[in-house]
Design a protein around this motif. Structure first.
Motif, PDB file in Angstrom:
ATOM      1  N   ARG A 138       0.727  -1.095  -0.057  1.00  0.00           N
ATOM      2  CA  ARG A 138       0.128  -0.077   0.030  1.00  0.00           C
ATOM      3  C   ARG A 138       0.731   1.257   0.025  1.00  0.00           C
ATOM      4  O   ARG A 138       1.705   1.434   0.891  1.00  0.00           O
ATOM      5  N   LEU A 139       0.648   2.225  -0.937  1.00  0.00           N
ATOM      6  CA  LEU A 139       1.283   3.547  -1.127  1.00  0.00           C
ATOM      7  C   LEU A 139       0.517   4.847  -1.141  1.00  0.00           C
ATOM      8  O   LEU A 139       0.821   5.759  -0.936  1.00  0.00           O
ATOM      9  N   GLU A 140      -0.707   4.190  -1.218  1.00  0.00           N
ATOM     10  CA  GLU A 140      -1.687   5.361  -1.343  1.00  0.00           C
ATOM     11  C   GLU A 140      -2.957   5.396  -0.630  1.00  0.00           C
ATOM     12  O   GLU A 140      -3.268   4.047  -0.152  1.00  0.00           O
ATOM     13  N   ALA A 141      -3.895   6.372  -0.382  1.00  0.00           N
ATOM     14  CA  ALA A 141      -4.930   5.976   0.378  1.00  0.00           C
ATOM     15  C   ALA A 141      -6.194   5.640  -0.373  1.00  0.00           C
ATOM     16  O   ALA A 141      -7.186   6.337  -0.781  1.00  0.00           O
ATOM     17  N   ASP A 142      -6.177   4.732  -1.159  1.00  0.00           N
ATOM     18  CA  ASP A 142      -7.075   4.191  -2.126  1.00  0.00           C
ATOM     19  C   ASP A 142      -7.563   2.754  -1.901  1.00  0.00           C
ATOM     20  O   ASP A 142      -6.599   1.827  -2.200  1.00  0.00           O
ATOM     21  N   PRO A 143      -8.267   2.388  -0.812  1.00  0.00           N
ATOM     22  CA  PRO A 143      -8.424   0.905  -0.312  1.00  0.00           C
ATOM     23  C   PRO A 143      -8.919   0.047  -1.330  1.00  0.00           C
ATOM     24  O   PRO A 143      -8.997  -1.049  -1.254  1.00  0.00           O
ATOM     25  N   ASN A 144      -9.699   0.707  -2.234  1.00  0.00           N
ATOM     26  CA  ASN A 144     -10.127  -0.095  -3.209  1.00  0.00           C
ATOM     27  C   ASN A 144      -9.142  -0.856  -4.541  1.00  0.00           C
ATOM     28  O   ASN A 144      -9.566  -1.855  -5.005  1.00  0.00           O
ATOM     29  N   LEU A 145      -7.747  -0.682  -4.140  1.00  0.00           N
ATOM     30  CA  LEU A 145      -6.873  -1.490  -4.631  1.00  0.00           C
ATOM     31  C   LEU A 145      -5.951  -2.336  -4.347  1.00  0.00           C
ATOM     32  O   LEU A 145      -5.164  -3.029  -4.415  1.00  0.00           O
ATOM     33  N   LEU A 146      -6.586  -2.435  -2.909  1.00  0.00           N
ATOM     34  CA  LEU A 146      -5.970  -3.543  -2.146  1.00  0.00           C
ATOM     35  C   LEU A 146      -6.692  -4.956  -2.419  1.00  0.00           C
ATOM     36  O   LEU A 146      -7.701  -5.196  -2.762  1.00  0.00           O
ATOM     37  N   LYS A 147      -6.035  -5.824  -1.819  1.00  0.00           N
ATOM     38  CA  LYS A 147      -6.609  -7.305  -1.656  1.00  0.00           C
ATOM     39  C   LYS A 147      -7.896  -7.386  -1.181  1.00  0.00           C
ATOM     40  O   LYS A 147      -7.984  -6.662  -0.095  1.00  0.00           O
TER      41      LYS A 147
END
Length: 222
Positions: A138-147
């Motif tokens: 995780r590099l940014e505040a976009d939880p939609n891109l996390l597993k």
């Protein structure tokens, strides 16, 4: 599932995408997720945020309801995760597995929903960074891109200049299995708690292990 299933996965892939929290260490063993979530709520002064023991839910809440504050939420969570990994309990056998893969020429990318800065802090603290080719985290505040989204797995394969189909994902959660399936990677489920094996068997990963050391002791398929 048998040793043969595990051996077949490793024989058909050339790199490992390794989850962090579970397969490498217990991130929140000394600083619990509930305590991290409460501290994050306090730092962000989130009066109306739902009570939760999951820090990622706080991050998702901020990203959804206060997008302008999402970057700060990400920064604060990364700081708390870095504090947590300073006292995290290493997973038995994890260091030996990383060393084994390095010596056998199998590259490893750590693929984690935890912040990249906390992952790297742990690897350096425990002298494991040299065994890891890259970190896709995780590099940014976009939880939609996390597993379970496959984004981090695709990014990991790109860092290796490989197709994701040449990679085996090792993880201890259903989200790891879902992300691997979505990406097209092979998947080895790590059942680090007894109840997980039955749950994982229903999700039909390519192989299941109960101990990280099984990744070293596996015999080549005949």
């Amino acid at each position: 599932m048998s040793n043969e299933a595990l051996a077949a996965v490793l024989a058909s892939t050339s790199a490992v995408l390794l989850d962090f929290d579970g397969p490498i260490c217990s991130v929140f063993s000394a600083f619990s997720p509930a305590a991290v979530a409460e501290e994050l709520r306090a730092r962000l002064r989130l009066v109306d945020a739902p009570k939760t023991s999951e820090p990622f839910e706080i991050l998702s809440y901020v990203a959804r309801t206060e997008p302008s504050a999402a970057a700060r939420a990400e920064t604060e969570l990364a700081r708390l995760e870095t504090r947590a990994v300073a006292e995290a309990t290493p997973t038995p056998g994890a260091a030996a597995v990383l060393q084994h893969f390095d010596e056998s020429g199998r590259r490893v990318v750590v693929v984690s929903n935890n912040s990249a800065v906390s992952v790297r802090a742990y690897l350096y603290q425990h002298h494991l960074a040299g065994y890891v080719a890259a970190v896709s985290s995780r590099l940014e505040a976009d939880p939609n891109l996390l597993k379970p989204h496959p984004h981090l797995l695709f990014h990991a394969a790109e860092l290796l200049n490989l197709s994701v189909r040449d990679c085996a994902m090792v993880g201890d959660s259903s989200t790891d299995i879902e992300a691997a399936r979505a990406a097209g990677a092979r998947v080895i489920a790590y059942a680090n708690k007894p109840a997980k094996r039955d749950r994982f068997e229903r999700l039909r990963p390519d192989a299941i292990i109960d101990d990280m050391a099984e990744l070293i002791c596996v015999r080549a398929p005949s």
